[in-house]
Motif scaffolding. Structure first.
Motif, PDB file in Angstrom:
ATOM      1  N   PRO A 191     -39.137  29.578  12.873  1.00  0.00           N
ATOM      2  CA  PRO A 191     -40.483  29.048  12.573  1.00  0.00           C
ATOM      3  C   PRO A 191     -40.802  29.181  11.093  1.00  0.00           C
ATOM      4  O   PRO A 191     -40.372  30.121  10.433  1.00  0.00           O
ATOM      5  N   ALA A 192     -41.566  28.202  10.583  1.00  0.00           N
ATOM      6  CA  ALA A 192     -41.970  28.243   9.174  1.00  0.00           C
ATOM      7  C   ALA A 192     -42.933  29.400   8.969  1.00  0.00           C
ATOM      8  O   ALA A 192     -43.679  29.772   9.880  1.00  0.00           O
ATOM      9  N   PRO A 193     -42.893  29.998   7.790  1.00  0.00           N
ATOM     10  CA  PRO A 193     -43.836  31.095   7.536  1.00  0.00           C
ATOM     11  C   PRO A 193     -45.266  30.593   7.671  1.00  0.00           C
ATOM     12  O   PRO A 193     -45.557  29.432   7.402  1.00  0.00           O
ATOM     13  N   PRO A 194     -46.181  31.450   8.106  1.00  0.00           N
ATOM     14  CA  PRO A 194     -47.569  30.999   8.305  1.00  0.00           C
ATOM     15  C   PRO A 194     -48.199  30.552   6.999  1.00  0.00           C
ATOM     16  O   PRO A 194     -47.895  31.084   5.939  1.00  0.00           O
ATOM     17  N   ALA A 195     -49.088  29.560   7.116  1.00  0.00           N
ATOM     18  CA  ALA A 195     -49.800  29.070   5.925  1.00  0.00           C
ATOM     19  C   ALA A 195     -50.785  30.130   5.471  1.00  0.00           C
ATOM     20  O   ALA A 195     -51.612  30.595   6.249  1.00  0.00           O
ATOM     21  N   GLN A 196     -50.654  30.527   4.220  1.00  0.00           N
ATOM     22  CA  GLN A 196     -51.593  31.508   3.701  1.00  0.00           C
ATOM     23  C   GLN A 196     -52.935  30.838   3.436  1.00  0.00           C
ATOM     24  O   GLN A 196     -53.023  29.617   3.314  1.00  0.00           O
ATOM     25  N   ASP A 197     -53.956  31.659   3.325  1.00  0.00           N
ATOM     26  CA  ASP A 197     -55.308  31.137   3.211  1.00  0.00           C
ATOM     27  C   ASP A 197     -55.618  30.746   1.770  1.00  0.00           C
ATOM     28  O   ASP A 197     -56.533  31.275   1.148  1.00  0.00           O
ATOM     29  N   PHE A 198     -54.828  29.792   1.235  1.00  0.00           N
ATOM     30  CA  PHE A 198     -55.097  29.232  -0.081  1.00  0.00           C
ATOM     31  C   PHE A 198     -55.936  27.974   0.097  1.00  0.00           C
ATOM     32  O   PHE A 198     -55.776  27.249   1.087  1.00  0.00           O
ATOM     33  N   PRO A 199     -56.823  27.667  -0.852  1.00  0.00           N
ATOM     34  CA  PRO A 199     -57.626  26.439  -0.718  1.00  0.00           C
ATOM     35  C   PRO A 199     -56.778  25.180  -0.542  1.00  0.00           C
ATOM     36  O   PRO A 199     -57.151  24.273   0.211  1.00  0.00           O
ATOM     37  N   LEU A 200     -55.642  25.106  -1.253  1.00  0.00           N
ATOM     38  CA  LEU A 200     -54.779  23.928  -1.145  1.00  0.00           C
ATOM     39  C   LEU A 200     -53.534  24.197  -0.309  1.00  0.00           C
ATOM     40  O   LEU A 200     -52.573  23.416  -0.332  1.00  0.00           O
ATOM     41  N   GLY A 201     -53.527  25.296   0.444  1.00  0.00           N
ATOM     42  CA  GLY A 201     -52.486  25.526   1.424  1.00  0.00           C
ATOM     43  C   GLY A 201     -51.145  25.943   0.846  1.00  0.00           C
ATOM     44  O   GLY A 201     -50.998  26.272  -0.333  1.00  0.00           O
ATOM     45  N   THR A 202     -50.123  25.910   1.714  1.00  0.00           N
ATOM     46  CA  THR A 202     -48.755  26.299   1.377  1.00  0.00           C
ATOM     47  C   THR A 202     -47.855  25.081   1.477  1.00  0.00           C
ATOM     48  O   THR A 202     -47.892  24.359   2.478  1.00  0.00           O
ATOM     49  N   ALA A 203     -47.044  24.843   0.452  1.00  0.00           N
ATOM     50  CA  ALA A 203     -46.184  23.662   0.412  1.00  0.00           C
ATOM     51  C   ALA A 203     -45.183  23.687   1.560  1.00  0.00           C
ATOM     52  O   ALA A 203     -44.571  24.718   1.847  1.00  0.00           O
ATOM     53  N   ARG A 204     -44.994  22.561   2.216  1.00  0.00           N
ATOM     54  CA  ARG A 204     -44.039  22.443   3.320  1.00  0.00           C
ATOM     55  C   ARG A 204     -42.951  21.413   3.044  1.00  0.00           C
ATOM     56  O   ARG A 204     -41.830  21.554   3.504  1.00  0.00           O
ATOM     57  N   ALA A 205     -43.288  20.342   2.314  1.00  0.00           N
ATOM     58  CA  ALA A 205     -42.298  19.271   2.123  1.00  0.00           C
ATOM     59  C   ALA A 205     -42.728  18.370   0.982  1.00  0.00           C
ATOM     60  O   ALA A 205     -43.863  18.446   0.494  1.00  0.00           O
ATOM     61  N   GLN A 206     -41.792  17.520   0.561  1.00  0.00           N
ATOM     62  CA  GLN A 206     -42.066  16.492  -0.438  1.00  0.00           C
ATOM     63  C   GLN A 206     -41.676  15.146   0.158  1.00  0.00           C
ATOM     64  O   GLN A 206     -40.576  14.986   0.701  1.00  0.00           O
ATOM     65  N   LEU A 207     -42.572  14.177   0.083  1.00  0.00           N
ATOM     66  CA  LEU A 207     -42.330  12.855   0.641  1.00  0.00           C
ATOM     67  C   LEU A 207     -42.176  11.836  -0.472  1.00  0.00           C
ATOM     68  O   LEU A 207     -42.974  11.808  -1.414  1.00  0.00           O
ATOM     69  N   HIS A 208     -41.144  10.990  -0.347  1.00  0.00           N
ATOM     70  CA  HIS A 208     -40.915   9.898  -1.296  1.00  0.00           C
ATOM     71  C   HIS A 208     -40.866  10.399  -2.748  1.00  0.00           C
ATOM     72  O   HIS A 208     -41.243   9.676  -3.673  1.00  0.00           O
ATOM     73  N   GLU A 209     -40.424  11.632  -2.924  1.00  0.00           N
ATOM     74  CA  GLU A 209     -40.276  12.226  -4.251  1.00  0.00           C
ATOM     75  C   GLU A 209     -41.556  12.125  -5.088  1.00  0.00           C
ATOM     76  O   GLU A 209     -41.499  12.095  -6.315  1.00  0.00           O
ATOM     77  N   ASN A 210     -42.709  12.096  -4.430  1.00  0.00           N
ATOM     78  CA  ASN A 210     -43.952  12.060  -5.205  1.00  0.00           C
ATOM     79  C   ASN A 210     -45.116  12.756  -4.509  1.00  0.00           C
ATOM     80  O   ASN A 210     -46.056  13.180  -5.176  1.00  0.00           O
ATOM     81  N   TYR A 211     -45.057  12.913  -3.193  1.00  0.00           N
ATOM     82  CA  TYR A 211     -46.198  13.456  -2.467  1.00  0.00           C
ATOM     83  C   TYR A 211     -45.832  14.798  -1.839  1.00  0.00           C
ATOM     84  O   TYR A 211     -44.851  14.900  -1.088  1.00  0.00           O
ATOM     85  N   ILE A 212     -46.622  15.801  -2.151  1.00  0.00           N
ATOM     86  CA  ILE A 212     -46.413  17.147  -1.629  1.00  0.00           C
ATOM     87  C   ILE A 212     -47.276  17.319  -0.383  1.00  0.00           C
ATOM     88  O   ILE A 212     -48.477  17.014  -0.399  1.00  0.00           O
ATOM     89  N   VAL A 213     -46.663  17.795   0.690  1.00  0.00           N
ATOM     90  CA  VAL A 213     -47.396  18.100   1.914  1.00  0.00           C
ATOM     91  C   VAL A 213     -47.572  19.610   1.983  1.00  0.00           C
ATOM     92  O   VAL A 213     -46.602  20.366   1.946  1.00  0.00           O
ATOM     93  N   ALA A 214     -48.820  20.045   2.060  1.00  0.00           N
ATOM     94  CA  ALA A 214     -49.128  21.476   2.135  1.00  0.00           C
ATOM     95  C   ALA A 214     -49.948  21.754   3.388  1.00  0.00           C
ATOM     96  O   ALA A 214     -50.856  20.994   3.723  1.00  0.00           O
ATOM     97  N   GLN A 215     -49.606  22.835   4.076  1.00  0.00           N
ATOM     98  CA  GLN A 215     -50.305  23.204   5.302  1.00  0.00           C
ATOM     99  C   GLN A 215     -51.406  24.201   4.987  1.00  0.00           C
ATOM    100  O   GLN A 215     -51.206  25.171   4.266  1.00  0.00           O
TER     101      GLN A 215
END
Length: 600
Positions: free
Chosen positions: A401-425
């Motif tokens: 399992p992925a590490p839990p998302a820490q309580d940051f305002p913009l979350g924890t990075a999980r992936a990069q899409l199309h080499e331009n968009y960061i997905v954060a949980q």
């Protein structure tokens, strides 16, 4: 053709009072909305707690304004229709004006171009009424009524029929009247307002409770919408006896026209070029091209510091110290944007969720419209929906399992899409970040901070880069030599129409100097003249940041993505890029579950 002859002496005549009133009316009453403005302002000056406006045929046939203010006596009514007779000032000091009206022109002007009837009763006095049509005043007669005043204006411009040709459709005139009432309703949130067209209620604002700031917030939520308040920054500042209060929206909550800008000076709605220019300057490097900020701002000062007697319509003002008023607006707005940090408009997430919707809204919002398994049957149903394993393949180990998302305002990075968009949980959804736009703002803010301290570190190029321009453009760039040096860019002439770039900012070692100089020329062409120096420097820095930021198409590691998110959280104005576009959007779990019909 000149119809005058030097041999014929024109005769100077004294215009009669009716003609003088019609001329004055041309300045005061431009259209039905102007008449409504004057009458509602009179009601507010009379201390009204409620103002009811009724119009018929866009105000041509009837304008009726009723209030519960202090009212007038029978003796007051003839004076109210006399030019330059007013209860607002005594005439000794035209700068000591604390009311909406003060000229004493509105009622006689309206009576000169229409059929006007005033019915009023003051506390402890009998009611009375008076009428005037085309400037002809009738007698005062007794009348019944509650305390307050009712003004009826019928057949507007019947005495000046040429003016009727310039009126727009009844619907357009009603919209203009509604806008006037909304402006005044914002100015007086503790007063109740209604507007009807004789058949339906067009606008209603009940009196709001609490102090002015709380009442204003509630009134704005009603008039400008809950979205405005949810995406607005509270403004409260004071300098040199001038205060600025109100609400200013985030840059990403902007409009395509200046329809959501309401400016007031000492409670008076104004259309002032100084203040609108200051509002635009306050959003100078955070607003997309062609977009306009949304704001409701109140400037308050001693009446002696501002002249409201500039134009009969009273929509323009003149400050004794224009630079102080402008500076307060600009600096306060910029400080508020810095304090907003990484905030971005909540409406962007709503628009994002709508873009994801792929089936009719009714089906999405009504999960009962599809068969649902019972609670006991759900485990079996979910097992039946599991992916089928292909035969002949070895069992794969369980994925950690992925590490839990820490309580940051913009979350924890999980992936990069199309080499331009960061997905954060995040703990309650996910964030989608435009890596180039976000890093562009971060670099820009770093450069501005260094430039303000004259601390931009420069790096010499092993081989100077020669940029060829036409001679006029080369001269324009060379005029900025000292300013560019402060920003870390060392240039010098290199023959006709050529510039040698010898040093660049150390944080931008791979700078394309030629592209940068051409972008600077374009940015300078779009600069705001009133902020030329500041705009010039910021335009250069913005171009540098764009050329030196993480480009679209670059793969980033998870630690790099997380570092970008953490820096965004502590960087001013990081909710939008240098061009005013949002750098991130958020989808809440509730929005995501709604997309999949799981909100039932």
């Amino acid at each position: 053709m000149n119809t005058h002859s030097p041999h014929i002496r024109p005769i100077i005549r004294q215009l009669d009072e009716a003609a003088a009133n019609r001329i004055a009316a041309g300045e005061v009453v431009e259209r039905p909305a102007s008449a409504v403005k004057e009458l509602v302002e009179n009601a507010l000056d009379a201390g009204a707690n409620r103002v009811d406006v009724t119009v018929v045929d866009g105000g041509r046939a009837l304008i009726r304004v009723a209030d519960d203010g202090c009212g007038m006596t029978a003796e007051d009514l003839p004076l109210a229709l006399a030019r330059h007779a007013t209860s607002k000032i005594d005439g000794s000091d035209l700068l000591a004006i604390r009311s909406f009206g003060f000229r004493g022109e509105a009622l006689p002007s309206l009576g000169a171009v229409g059929r006007l009837t005033i019915t009023s009763r003051a506390a402890g006095a009998d009611g009375a009424t008076i009428s005037v049509a085309g400037g002809c005043i009738g007698p005062v007669r007794p009348a019944a009524g509650n305390r307050g005043t009712v003004v009826e204006l019928r057949d507007l411009f019947f005495a000046t029929p040429a003016r009727l040709k310039f009126l727009r459709t009844p619907r357009a005139e009603l919209q203009a009247i509604a806008e006037v009432v909304r402006h005044l309703a914002i100015a007086e949130p503790s007063v109740a307002f209604t507007l009807s067209d004789g058949e339906r209620e067009v606008f209603r604002a009940d009196a709001e409770q609490g102090d002015f700031f709380d009442a204003l917030q509630a009134r704005l939520a009603r008039i400008m919408g809950r979205d405005f308040i949810d995406n607005a920054l509270a403004i409260d500042a004071e300098r040199d006896g001038v205060t600025l209060t109100g609400f200013a929206a985030l840059p990403t909550y902007s409009r395509g026209a200046a329809v959501a800008q309401h400016l007031y000076v000492n409670g008076r709605p104004v259309r002032d070029k100084l203040l609108t220019g200051a509002l635009r300057a306050g959003y100078m490097d955070v607003l997309a091209s062609g977009r306009h900020p949304a704001a409701v701002l109140f400037v308050a000062c001693d009446p002696q510091l501002v002249d409201v007697n500039v134009h009969p319509a009273k929509a323009e003002v003149r400050f004794r110290d224009p630079s102080a008023a402008r500076g307060l607006v600009v600096s306060t707005l910029r400080h508020a944007m810095v304090g907003a940090g990484h905030r971005s408009s909540s409406t962007i997430g709503t628009e994002t969720a709508a873009a994801f919707t792929s089936e009719p809204v009714e089906a999405v919002n009504n999960p009962q419209s599809r068969p649902q398994p019972s609670l006991l049957a759900r485990p079996t149903a979910y097992a039946a929906q599991a992916p089928i394993r292909p035969t002949g393949f070895a069992e794969t180990p369980e994925v950690a399992p992925a590490p839990p998302a820490q309580d940051f305002p913009l979350g924890t990075a999980r992936a990069q899409l199309h080499e331009n968009y960061i997905v954060a949980q995040t703990t309650d959804g996910f964030i989608l970040v435009d890596q180039h736009a976000a890093h562009e703002r971060l670099v820009y803010e770093r450069l501005k901070n260094q430039a303000s301290r004259r601390a931009v570190t420069r790096q010499a190029l092993l081989i100077p880069e020669i940029v060829a321009l036409d001679e006029a453009d080369a001269r324009r760039i060379l005029d900025l030599t000292e300013e560019l040096a402060d920003l870390g860019l060392a240039i010098e002439p290199f023959g006709p129409g050529a510039i040698a770039v010898r040093e660049v900012p150390a944080m931008l070692p791979r700078l394309d100097a030629g592209a940068l100089l051409r972008d600077i020329l374009d940015d300078l062409s779009d600069g705001d003249v009133s902020d030329r120096l500041r705009g010039r420097l910021d335009a250069v820095l913005s171009s540098m940041a764009c050329h030196g930021s993480v480009r679209s198409g670059r793969r980033m590691t998870l630690p790099e993505m997380d570092a970008l998110l953490r820096e965004m959280e502590v960087t001013p104005r990081s909710g939008q890029c240098n061009h005013g576009r949002p750098t991130w959007v958020k989808l809440n779990l509730t929005d995501i579950e709604r997309l999949f019909g799981r909100s039932g």
